[in-house]
Design an enzyme around this catalytic site. Structure first.
Site, mmCIF file in Angstrom:
data_model
loop_
_atom_site.group_PDB
_atom_site.id
_atom_site.type_symbol
_atom_site.label_atom_id
_atom_site.label_comp_id
_atom_site.label_asym_id
_atom_site.label_seq_id
_atom_site.Cartn_x
_atom_site.Cartn_y
_atom_site.Cartn_z
ATOM 1 N N ASN A 111 4.124 3.850 4.671
ATOM 2 C CA ASN A 111 4.760 2.907 3.765
ATOM 3 C C ASN A 111 4.471 3.370 2.345
ATOM 4 O O ASN A 111 3.499 2.954 1.729
ATOM 5 C CB ASN A 111 4.241 1.483 3.973
ATOM 6 N N GLN A 140 -2.803 8.910 -3.489
ATOM 7 C CA GLN A 140 -2.149 9.223 -4.757
ATOM 8 C C GLN A 140 -3.136 9.163 -5.921
ATOM 9 O O GLN A 140 -3.107 10.003 -6.828
ATOM 10 C CB GLN A 140 -0.979 8.256 -4.965
ATOM 11 N N GLY A 178 -1.645 0.310 -1.292
ATOM 12 C CA GLY A 178 -1.275 -0.707 -2.261
ATOM 13 C C GLY A 178 0.099 -0.440 -2.841
ATOM 14 O O GLY A 178 0.680 0.622 -2.641
ATOM 15 N N GLY A 208 6.513 4.936 -1.473
ATOM 16 C CA GLY A 208 7.679 5.377 -2.225
ATOM 17 C C GLY A 208 7.346 6.432 -3.259
ATOM 18 O O GLY A 208 8.236 6.931 -3.938
ATOM 19 N N PHE A 209 6.033 6.755 -3.399
ATOM 20 C CA PHE A 209 5.581 7.786 -4.322
ATOM 21 C C PHE A 209 4.803 8.837 -3.547
ATOM 22 O O PHE A 209 4.323 8.583 -2.444
ATOM 23 C CB PHE A 209 4.687 7.187 -5.412
ATOM 24 N N SER A 269 1.491 -3.615 0.423
ATOM 25 C CA SER A 269 2.199 -2.493 -0.186
ATOM 26 C C SER A 269 3.682 -2.786 -0.382
ATOM 27 O O SER A 269 4.356 -2.096 -1.159
ATOM 28 C CB SER A 269 2.038 -1.226 0.672
ATOM 29 N N GLU A 318 -4.979 3.310 10.299
ATOM 30 C CA GLU A 318 -5.377 2.047 10.963
ATOM 31 C C GLU A 318 -4.336 1.601 11.979
ATOM 32 O O GLU A 318 -4.620 0.781 12.847
ATOM 33 C CB GLU A 318 -5.631 0.948 9.923
ATOM 34 N N HIS A 341 -1.053 5.923 7.380
ATOM 35 C CA HIS A 341 -1.903 4.779 7.734
ATOM 36 C C HIS A 341 -2.615 4.995 9.070
ATOM 37 O O HIS A 341 -2.076 4.673 10.128
ATOM 38 C CB HIS A 341 -1.055 3.503 7.812
ATOM 39 N N GLY A 400 3.187 -0.346 -6.012
ATOM 40 C CA GLY A 400 3.377 0.041 -7.405
ATOM 41 C C GLY A 400 3.330 1.536 -7.643
ATOM 42 O O GLY A 400 3.266 2.350 -6.722
ATOM 43 N N CYS A 452 -2.922 6.337 1.574
ATOM 44 C CA CYS A 452 -1.688 5.870 0.947
ATOM 45 C C CYS A 452 -1.826 5.852 -0.578
ATOM 46 O O CYS A 452 -1.908 6.895 -1.206
ATOM 47 C CB CYS A 452 -1.303 4.510 1.513
ATOM 48 N N PHE A 453 -1.870 4.689 -1.209
ATOM 49 C CA PHE A 453 -2.065 4.597 -2.654
ATOM 50 C C PHE A 453 -3.361 5.296 -3.041
ATOM 51 O O PHE A 453 -3.445 5.953 -4.084
ATOM 52 C CB PHE A 453 -2.092 3.124 -3.058
#
Length: 369
Positions: free
Chosen positions: A295, A257, A227, A297-298, A47, A345, A343, A229, A253-254
């Protein structure tokens, strides 16, 4: 003699220091991580692809590097910023120093006395592009202009750059209970391990896996990983087909989103993001607060005041961040699909959220009944 180096931000702020790790130059989005432990897991978290990470803990490298703790096959950070690198490795598990590891991986870093000032600057101005230059031979103004020519994180489609290109299987530990199709958007190694510990045979698939490829493994559940981006760049058609098929779903996380976008919500870029192992998140159903690892940023833009309609039935925000009220989880009210922004995990990080893997198993068990 230590080689001089500079960290240059896109707004012209400059931090002087000495080279740490590989020498050269590198560019990326400048972010900070507040974890006091887990630097090896941070470095190898996909990430962080195309990001320069500053550690706010003052001493980094104390426990060296070992071969057990990496979360992926390589270091993914674009650059590394520390305050005071440890001069001595103090762990029986270590087989080399962090400095040597960074050099081996070709990661350009810098040690600066002002990591606190850097963090305050990013909190006030927001995450921004940056560059690290060792033994710079050009004026700072020229270096800053080169930084401003680097790509932004907004609009960046990066999952395909870090994901596996070939499917692989993580076998269940003990008796097999479930088959999980895990779409790798930048998955950390501990995630399929946590599912395997609960009797899941995990089929890890490339980021561009189709609905047909996912269903070909005959999954009891589908998982979308973390992940890098911008989530707005991802085609959510495949996940929508999974939801239409009523296959149990879990995302982190990703993956959270992408789930939000599949439900018809939008995403946005946070000012400076959440990165560390100390974020307080509240489960809105129980009121329980979890200290969690982050972790990202979006984030997902979703209503916090109750259920909302989606093409797959009513849904709600399940978790919120107590620092900024950011959406930290979503779920369909029928209980067959859910996700969290953090996260569970816990590599590295607290284990408060490990129950979410059990919850995923419960969802799959109910679907089998």
């Amino acid at each position: 003699m230590n080689t001089p180096a500079v960290l240059v931000l896109e707004d012209g702020r400059v931090f002087h220091g000495t080279a740490y790790g590989a020498e050269g130059e590198t560019f990326g989005e400048m972010v900070f991580n507040t974890g006091m432990t887990g630097y090896q897991e941070t470095l190898t978290d996909p990430s962080y692809h195309r990001q320069i990470v500053a550690m706010t803990a003052p001493h980094i490298g104390n426990t060296g590097v070992n071969d057990e703790d990496p979360e992926s096959r390589r270091v993914w950070v674009a650059g590394y910023v520390v305050r005071e690198p440890s001069r001595v490795v103090s762990s029986w598990r270590a087989n080399r120093s962090l400095d040597d590891y960074l050099k081996e991986q070709g990661v350009v870093g810098i040690a600066i006395p002002g990591t606190r000032a850097l963090t305050r600057h990013l909190r006030e101005r927001g995450a921004m592009r940056a560059g690290i230059f060792t033994a710079p031979d050009a004026p700072v103004e020229e270096l800053a202009e080169r930084v401003r020519q680097a790509p932004r994180m907004e609009g960046a489609a990066l999952a395909g750059e870090v994901a596996t290109t070939e499917p692989y299987v993580v076998p269940a530990i003990g008796a097999k209970r479930f088959t999980v199709a895990a779409v790798d958007l930048g998955i950390k190694g501990m995630t399929p391990q946590r599912m395997a510990e609960r009797g899941c045979e995990v089929h890890v698939l490339p980021a561009d896996a189709t609905f047909e490829q996912i269903m070909a493994v005959e999954p009891d559940g589908v998982f979308l990983s973390n992940g890098p981006g911008d989530p707005a760049t991802v085609d959510v058609t495949t996940l929508r087909r999974v939801l239409e098929a009523k296959v149990p779903f879990f995302g982190i996380c990703f993956g959270n989103q992408i789930f939000g976008r599949a439900l018809g919500l939008s995403t946005y870029k946070l000012r400076y993001g959440h990165r560390g192992v100390n974020q307080p998140v509240q489960d809105v159903r129980t009121g329980k607060v979890e200290i969690s690892a982050h972790n990202h940023g979006f984030a997902v833009d979703a209503p916090l005041d109750g259920p909302f309609d989606t093409p797959y039935g009513p849904a709600e925000v399940s978790h919120v961040n107590l620092n900024d009220r950011c959406v930290e989880g979503l779920r369909l009210l029928d209980g067959r699909a859910f996700s969290v922004q953090y996260h569970p995990e816990a590599a590295a990080g607290p284990h408060d959220a490990a129950y979410l893997f059990d919850e995923f198993c419960e969802v799959m068990s109910r679907a089998q009944a």
